[in-house]
Design a protein around this motif. Structure first.
Motif, PDB file in Angstrom:
ATOM      1  N   LEU A 144     -27.388  -6.171 -14.946  1.00 18.31           N
ATOM      2  CA  LEU A 144     -27.148  -5.911 -13.257  1.00 18.31           C
ATOM      3  C   LEU A 144     -27.022  -7.066 -12.868  1.00 18.31           C
ATOM      4  CD1 LEU A 144     -31.482  -5.244 -13.932  1.00 18.31           C
ATOM      5  CD2 LEU A 144     -29.760  -4.195 -13.099  1.00 18.31           C
ATOM      6  N   ARG A 145     -26.287  -6.957 -11.647  1.00 21.19           N
ATOM      7  CA  ARG A 145     -25.577  -7.977 -10.852  1.00 21.19           C
ATOM      8  C   ARG A 145     -27.210  -9.018 -10.263  1.00 21.19           C
ATOM      9  NH1 ARG A 145     -20.630  -7.557 -12.136  1.00 21.19           N
ATOM     10  NH2 ARG A 145     -19.628  -5.120 -11.299  1.00 21.19           N
ATOM     11  N   GLN A 156     -28.963  -7.433  -8.034  1.00 26.92           N
ATOM     12  CA  GLN A 156     -29.601  -6.349  -8.283  1.00 26.92           C
ATOM     13  C   GLN A 156     -30.903  -6.239  -9.076  1.00 26.92           C
ATOM     14  OE1 GLN A 156     -26.668  -4.009 -11.333  1.00 26.92           O
ATOM     15  NE2 GLN A 156     -25.763  -2.691  -9.004  1.00 26.92           N
ATOM     16  N   MET A 215     -22.882   0.428   1.531  1.00 18.20           N
ATOM     17  CA  MET A 215     -22.696   1.730  -0.020  1.00 18.20           C
ATOM     18  C   MET A 215     -21.806   0.795  -0.980  1.00 18.20           C
ATOM     19  SD  MET A 215     -21.338   3.715   2.960  1.00 18.20           S
ATOM     20  CE  MET A 215     -20.625   2.601   3.815  1.00 18.20           C
ATOM     21  N   GLY A 216     -22.324   1.401  -2.693  1.00 20.29           N
ATOM     22  CA  GLY A 216     -21.506   1.097  -3.228  1.00 20.29           C
ATOM     23  C   GLY A 216     -22.556  -0.273  -4.152  1.00 20.29           C
ATOM     24  N   LEU A 217     -23.607  -0.773  -3.491  1.00 22.52           N
ATOM     25  CA  LEU A 217     -24.073  -2.046  -4.539  1.00 22.52           C
ATOM     26  C   LEU A 217     -24.805  -2.066  -5.377  1.00 22.52           C
ATOM     27  CD1 LEU A 217     -22.971  -3.105  -1.727  1.00 22.52           C
ATOM     28  CD2 LEU A 217     -25.028  -4.483  -1.331  1.00 22.52           C
ATOM     29  N   LYS A 262     -28.051   1.171  -5.936  1.00 24.87           N
ATOM     30  CA  LYS A 262     -29.520   1.038  -5.849  1.00 24.87           C
ATOM     31  C   LYS A 262     -29.237   2.358  -6.499  1.00 24.87           C
ATOM     32  CE  LYS A 262     -28.068   2.449  -0.881  1.00 24.87           C
ATOM     33  NZ  LYS A 262     -26.358   2.143  -0.636  1.00 24.87           N
ATOM     34  N   TRP A 264     -26.878   3.798 -17.702  1.00 25.38           N
ATOM     35  CA  TRP A 264     -27.124   2.849 -18.091  1.00 25.38           C
ATOM     36  C   TRP A 264     -28.936   2.698 -19.123  1.00 25.38           C
ATOM     37  CZ3 TRP A 264     -24.074  -0.511 -15.609  1.00 25.38           C
ATOM     38  CH2 TRP A 264     -23.826   0.337 -14.449  1.00 25.38           C
ATOM     39  N   GLY A 319     -27.837   3.810   2.374  1.00 27.66           N
ATOM     40  CA  GLY A 319     -26.513   2.879   2.989  1.00 27.66           C
ATOM     41  C   GLY A 319     -25.944   2.403   4.296  1.00 27.66           C
ATOM     42  N   GLY A 350     -22.277   8.885  -0.808  1.00 28.28           N
ATOM     43  CA  GLY A 350     -23.115   8.347  -1.812  1.00 28.28           C
ATOM     44  C   GLY A 350     -21.884   9.085  -3.476  1.00 28.28           C
ATOM     45  N   ASN A 405     -18.695   8.939  -5.582  1.00 24.98           N
ATOM     46  CA  ASN A 405     -17.949   7.552  -6.453  1.00 24.98           C
ATOM     47  C   ASN A 405     -16.455   8.000  -6.892  1.00 24.98           C
ATOM     48  OD1 ASN A 405     -20.268   5.591  -6.832  1.00 24.98           O
ATOM     49  ND2 ASN A 405     -20.806   6.612  -7.989  1.00 24.98           N
ATOM     50  N   ARG A 431     -15.161   5.172  -0.983  1.00 21.90           N
ATOM     51  CA  ARG A 431     -15.124   6.173  -1.906  1.00 21.90           C
ATOM     52  C   ARG A 431     -14.925   5.469  -2.983  1.00 21.90           C
ATOM     53  NH1 ARG A 431     -19.946   6.988  -1.385  1.00 21.90           N
ATOM     54  NH2 ARG A 431     -20.197   6.450   1.017  1.00 21.90           N
ATOM     55  N   ARG A 439     -15.602   0.390  -5.129  1.00 17.79           N
ATOM     56  CA  ARG A 439     -16.264  -0.289  -5.323  1.00 17.79           C
ATOM     57  C   ARG A 439     -16.852  -0.067  -6.612  1.00 17.79           C
ATOM     58  NH1 ARG A 439     -20.584   4.824  -5.098  1.00 17.79           N
ATOM     59  NH2 ARG A 439     -20.917   3.989  -3.049  1.00 17.79           N
TER      60      ARG A 439
HETATM   61  N1  ATP Z   1     -23.885  -3.448 -11.868  1.00 20.52           N
HETATM   62  C1  ATP Z   1     -23.148  -2.902 -12.084  1.00 20.52           C
HETATM   63  N2  ATP Z   1     -21.547  -3.200 -13.445  1.00 20.52           N
HETATM   64  C2  ATP Z   1     -21.108  -2.178 -12.704  1.00 20.52           C
HETATM   65  N3  ATP Z   1     -20.844  -0.916 -12.238  1.00 20.52           N
HETATM   66  C3  ATP Z   1     -21.649  -1.275 -11.146  1.00 20.52           C
HETATM   67  C4  ATP Z   1     -23.614  -1.350 -11.471  1.00 20.52           C
HETATM   68  N4  ATP Z   1     -24.185  -1.280 -10.362  1.00 20.52           N
HETATM   69  C5  ATP Z   1     -23.423   0.240  -9.778  1.00 20.52           C
HETATM   70  N5  ATP Z   1     -22.172  -0.164 -10.787  1.00 20.52           N
HETATM   71  C6  ATP Z   1     -21.556   1.285 -10.414  1.00 20.52           C
HETATM   72  O1  ATP Z   1     -21.525   1.023  -8.811  1.00 20.52           O
HETATM   73  C7  ATP Z   1     -21.044   2.383  -8.605  1.00 20.52           C
HETATM   74  C8  ATP Z   1     -22.107   2.817  -6.966  1.00 20.52           C
HETATM   75  O2  ATP Z   1     -23.295   2.819  -7.750  1.00 20.52           O
HETATM   76  P1  ATP Z   1     -24.136   3.329  -6.134  1.00 20.52           P
HETATM   77  O3  ATP Z   1     -23.806   5.195  -6.548  1.00 20.52           O
HETATM   78  O4  ATP Z   1     -25.493   3.201  -7.209  1.00 20.52           O
HETATM   79  O5  ATP Z   1     -24.411   2.746  -5.229  1.00 20.52           O
HETATM   80  P2  ATP Z   1     -25.218   2.887  -3.806  1.00 20.52           P
HETATM   81  O6  ATP Z   1     -25.677   2.319  -3.864  1.00 20.52           O
HETATM   82  O7  ATP Z   1     -26.297   4.515  -4.105  1.00 20.52           O
HETATM   83  O8  ATP Z   1     -24.109   3.413  -2.642  1.00 20.52           O
HETATM   84  P3  ATP Z   1     -23.915   4.814  -1.596  1.00 20.52           P
HETATM   85  O9  ATP Z   1     -24.877   3.819  -0.708  1.00 20.52           O
HETATM   86  O10 ATP Z   1     -22.718   5.157  -1.392  1.00 20.52           O
HETATM   87  O11 ATP Z   1     -24.791   6.034  -1.633  1.00 20.52           O
HETATM   88  C9  ATP Z   1     -21.757   3.080  -9.463  1.00 20.52           C
HETATM   89  O12 ATP Z   1     -20.092   4.131  -9.760  1.00 20.52           O
HETATM   90  C10 ATP Z   1     -21.619   2.446 -10.324  1.00 20.52           C
HETATM   91  O13 ATP Z   1     -21.963   2.965 -11.501  1.00 20.52           O
END
Ligand code: ATP
Ligand code: MG
Length: 910
Positions: A297-298, A301, A329-331, A333, A378, A461, A726, A728, A753, A756
């Motif tokens: 987890l970052r 997160q 987006m891409g954080l 979630k 995960w 997002g 959504g 990737n 896309r 991220r």
């Molecule tokens: N802590 C992390 N370390 C490495 N990769 C991560 C981490 N958290 C998420 N990811 C990766 O980042 C990518 C984006 O994550 P995710 O699809 O959950 O984004 P999201 O917030 O749902 O974005 P969106 O709004 O575009 O749907 C995914 O490939 C996910 O596996």
């Protein structure tokens, strides 16, 4: 004697309300008056409240929305005995209501000087009251709570929905001035009892209208970093039986060690929570996130998981279990939710008992398998059993096989299987890309509302505050009723906020609107979390964004001119209703992508005769002559479109210079994608494609294939509208936006896309625009304020929703043939566009913000389209600029009139 309670008291609301009123005298004395005089003649009834009564008091530490009993909230206080007796006087003849009036008021005669009168005029007081129709009954049945606003000689009575239920002007100051707690009076044809004084702040914030909406349980919560180790013998209350005790104690150790340096321990519930949810008096046990997850987890997160935990546990606001996670987006979630689900499914604060059994995840069809993959990524495949619904795997199977704990289903499938889904008891509901629930009337929303699951999470997002009504729908979905009814919300929040933003708004309107907005933000902020891209920038490679203005070809210019001279366009410019401007715009856009697209449309319409198509035919009149007699759209050449020429050169240079890197090529139109696909074939570029027609079951497979390092696909052809959200696509590090959408969100979604988490290469983004044409105008609209007013950042908004004035249409239907970049011309930039210019000397970024809720918000938000002033800060230069250092731009410059370039995260390259 007790009076019958008004609704607020029945509901347990304690906001500045008196829970009991003193015994009889006030009402009986009033009744005597009513008997002796006509009701119409009565205005005020002064009461001598010599009794003590119980006043429910706001606990300043808890906030105004308390519904739980606290020690302070039922404190007994003594009411001041500040006047006695009554006397009558005539009310002003100006009174518009029930005149002539007899006023009973305080005994002291007040003489008011002119200056004092002016002060009085402006004096505003607010009271919380209960009201009913005037009656002689001893035991009043109060009909409702209300807010009485007294200003100078006038008053307004508003119900708690914010609706005016009475008003009057022309009273005497000294009468209105005397109103105070405990007083009973008849005003505007209603009998009211003053329950308390409302502070100007409580009025302007709108808090005085909030009824029983729950209270923030822990205003400054987020105590995720605090670590506690549960002491099994230190339970808040005693276990009820010996047997219980034995069972409980076996289970009361945290599942994971809360003391290790990296442990993430959830905040403990406070006493109120324990009182409500730990009826069996289980010992408190620390809830600790599985270290297997924590190590990934970052920081944002971890914070997000704590936030979600507090929300769904009802620890942030009593009796509320919903949350909106609106991270950009891409954080990640998805990972935050997976962490929550896995935690709640195995653990809980009371005796360690799991909080949830079954979770329902509803997501767009294209992401169903992405969710499954993320669970696997995960948590592996053993820890948690996931069931995804598709054509071959029906909900019934999930019901039969009990070890599945998570059901993932698309919104469409949910509607089809609603009856079965309703029969399952879900403890947690997650709606991915949940901004689609912003409309409470649509079937999906009503279907989801019908599920009786209290713990609800919306993931989105997209900023959720842009449109106040949509905002209401989302809030009301996760925490039903928290903002009252839609009509009261409109009156109390939306109308004052919108009014305050009008140019004509008075200072008073502005203040009220701002206070209401601030209160709304404060109230909803407890369960909405949004972080911007910046929090993960440091984990990402650099992003090089280019806006590339491509010269149109001679054929494009010729046809463009003809279209602009057509009868249809002239008709549009006359400003007549139902003008075919959308058809004209569509034709120009097609032409910019490739003239052969327009040719096909002309051919198609040639033999049709419907009314609409007639108009289209009028637009195309004489156009066929411009094309060669034997023109075959299937055999289009690449030399006919300026953008296509640039695209081909770009693909070639990427292929040459970065043979292992891949390209995502985006268009909003299937027909254009067909052309791009044909181009790939002709040049031997391997490709894969995802558009609206791609079956949902195949989508993840296509995405995985492209992202795999073993994949041989060079290009991913993507229809942004069909599959943008959504996905990737980190397998690609170059993204080309072949055309532009009216809605900046569509383009931003597509661009996100590739840049991220997980992306290994520097990312190059190219936005292609045809110089001087409608594409530039659409881009300008995206970056100008005009394009942003209202709820533009919304994927569902299309050009059909956009209203154009005649002036705007004139501008849209102009071709600028002599400019290298009309957009640059509009920037008011001091450079002539002749040489490399970085705009450093100009004012610092002024991020224009268009959130209705937060007009002063200045935080950068990558979901927000670029503004004009930001664009000016980008490096910009003409295509024939001498020192082009970028090898990719170097190769396409011949067909390019102008470039803008911006590099984010440049440091990451070092
Ligand atoms: N802590 C992390 N370390 C490495 N990769 C991560 C981490 N958290 C998420 N990811 C990766 O980042 C990518 C984006 O994550 P995710 O699809 O959950 O984004 P999201 O917030 O749902 O974005 P969106 O709004 O575009 O749907 C995914 O490939 C996910 O596996
Ligand atoms: Mg997502």
């Amino acid at each position: 004697m007790r009076r019958s309670a008004a609704p607020s008291q029945l509901q347990g609301n304690s906001f500045k309300k008196l829970k009991f009123i003193p015994p009889g005298r006030s009402n009986s004395s009033l009744n005597e008056e009513i008997i002796s005089q006509s009701l119409d003649k009565k205005l005020f009834e002064g009461t001598a409240n010599t009794n003590s009564f119980v006043e429910s008091q706001n606990d300043p530490e808890i906030c105004s929305l308390n519904i739980l009993p606290t020690e302070k909230s039922i404190r007994e206080i003594h009411h001041r005995e500040n006047y006695s007796g009554k006397y009558s006087l005539e009310a002003s003849a100006l009174a518009t209501l029930d005149s002539p009036y007899t006023v009973h008021s305080a005994p002291k005669e007040i003489t008011v000087s002119k200056g004092q009168e002016e002060d009085h005029e402006n004096l505003v007081k607010y009271f919380s009251v209960v009201w009913c129709k005037p009656s002689k009954k001893k035991h009043k049945k109060w009909e409702g709570d209300a807010v009485l606003i007294v200003k100078g000689r006038s008053f307004i009575l508003k119900n708690l929905e914010g609706q005016d239920i009475g008003r009057g002007i022309g009273y005497k100051f000294k009468d209105l001035e005397k109103i105070e707690e405990g007083q009973t009076l008849i005003i505007g044809g209603k009998e009211i009892e003053v329950m308390g004084i409302i502070s100007p702040d409580d009025f302007s914030s709108g808090r005085c209208f909030q009824l029983g909406v729950g209270s923030p349980a822990m205003p400054n919560s987020s105590q995720g970093s605090k670590k506690y180790f549960a002491n099994p013998f230190k339970s808040v209350c005693k276990p009820s039986s010996k047997e219980n005790r034995q069972n409980d104690f076996q289970n009361c150790k945290p599942r994971h060690d809360p003391h290790t340096s990296n442990s993430l321990v959830m905040p403990r519930p406070d006493k109120n929570h324990q009182w409500m949810f730990n009826k069996n008096c289980f010992p408190l046990v620390d809830v600790v996130i599985d270290p297997y997850l924590v190590c990934h987890l970052r920081p944002h997160q971890k914070e997000g998981v704590v936030f979600l935990y507090e929300c769904v546990m009802g620890m942030r606001m009593n009796g509320r279990y919903g949350a909106i996670l609106a991270d950009e987006m891409g954080l990640g979630k998805t990972l935050q939710c997976i962490s929550l689900i896995w935690t709640l499914q195995c653990q809980g604060p009371y005796g360690g008992k799991p909080v949830i059994k079954k979770t329902l995840i509803v997501t767009p069809g294209s992401l169903v398998n992405n969710w499954r993959k993320e669970f696997q990524k995960w948590l592996g495949s053993e820890r948690i059993k996931i069931f995804t619904v598709d054509q071959d795997h029906k909900v019934e199977e999930f019901i039969k096989v009990t070890f599945y704990s998570v059901l993932i289903i698309s919104y469409e499938m949910l509607l089809r299987s609603l009856d079965q889904v309703k029969n399952i008891k879900f403890d947690l509901l997650i709606c991915d890309e949940g901004h689609r629930l912003k409309n409470s009337a649509i079937k999906t929303t009503t279907a989801l509302i019908s599920l009786s699951c209290e713990k609800r999470i919306i993931l989105s997002g997209t900023p959720v505050q842009n449109d106040l009504q949509e905002f209401f729908a989302l809030i009301d979905f996760v925490n039903p009723g928290i903002l009252g009814s839609l009509s009261s919300y409109r009156r109390i929040y939306e109308e004052p906020i919108i009014l305050s933003r009008e140019p004509s708004a008075s200072e008073e309107d502005k203040n009220l609107g701002e206070r209401r907005a601030a209160e709304l933000t404060c109230l909803t902020g407890l369960f909405i979390l949004r972080r911007t891209q910046e929090v993960i920038n440091k984990y990402l490679p650099p992003k090089i964004e280019n806006v590339v203005f491509c010269w149109p070809t001679a054929l494009q210019i010729e046809i463009y001119r003809k279209l602009l001279n057509s009868q249809a366009v002239r008709f549009c410019l006359q400003g007549l209703e139902n003008s075919p401007h959308l058809i004209c715009i569509g034709a120009l856009k097609k032409l910019c992508n490739h003239p052969c697209l327009l040719f096909s449309s002309i051919k198609e319409k040639e033999c049709s005769s419907t009314c609409d198509e007639n108009e289209e035919r009028r637009l195309y009149e004489g156009l066929l002559n411009v094309f060669p007699a034997d023109y075959n759209p299937l055999q289009f050449t690449e030399m006919e479109s300026g953008k296509l020429q640039v695209l081909l050169k770009l693909l070639a240079v990427i292929h040459d210079l970065r043979p292992t890197e891949k390209v995502v090529l985006v268009s909003n139109y299937t027909q254009t994608l067909n052309i791009l696909q044909e181009v790939c074939k002709r040049h031997g570029y391997t490709y894969t494609r995802l558009d609206g027609q791609t079956p949902i079951v195949q989508r993840q497979h296509i995405v995985d294939g492209f992202n795999s390092k073993h994949s041989s696909d060079f290009i991913f052809l993507l229809s942004s509208k069909a599959g943008g959200v959504g996905l990737n696509l980190i397998g690609g590090s170059h993204l080309i936006l072949y055309d532009i959408d009216w809605n900046p969100a569509t383009d931003i979604q597509a661009m996100s896309r590739v840049w991220r988490d997980g992306q290994k290469h520097p990312v190059h983004i190219y936005r292609l625009l045809t110089t001087g044409t409608i594409e530039e105008k659409i881009y300008q609209r995206q970056i100008s304020k005009q394009g942003l007013s209202g709820a533009v950042i919304d994927l569902t908004k299309t050009s059909e929703h956009i209203q154009f004035s005649v002036e705007e249409l004139k501008n849209l239907f102009t071709l600028h043939e002599s400019s290298r970049c009309v957009t640059h011309d509009l920037l008011d930039c001091e450079c002539t566009g002749e040489k490399d210019h970085t705009g450093d000397t100009w004012e610092k970024f002024t991020v224009s913000t268009h959130r209705q809720l937060d007009p002063h918000h200045q935080k950068s938000d990558s979901m927000k389209p670029l503004s004009m002033s930001q664009l000016k800060q980008w490096k910009h230069f003409p295509g024939d600029h001498l020192n082009l250092t970028d090898p990719f731009l170097q190769r396409i410059r011949e067909n390019v009139s102008f470039f803008f370039q911006n590099i984010t995260n440049q440091a990451a390259a070092k």
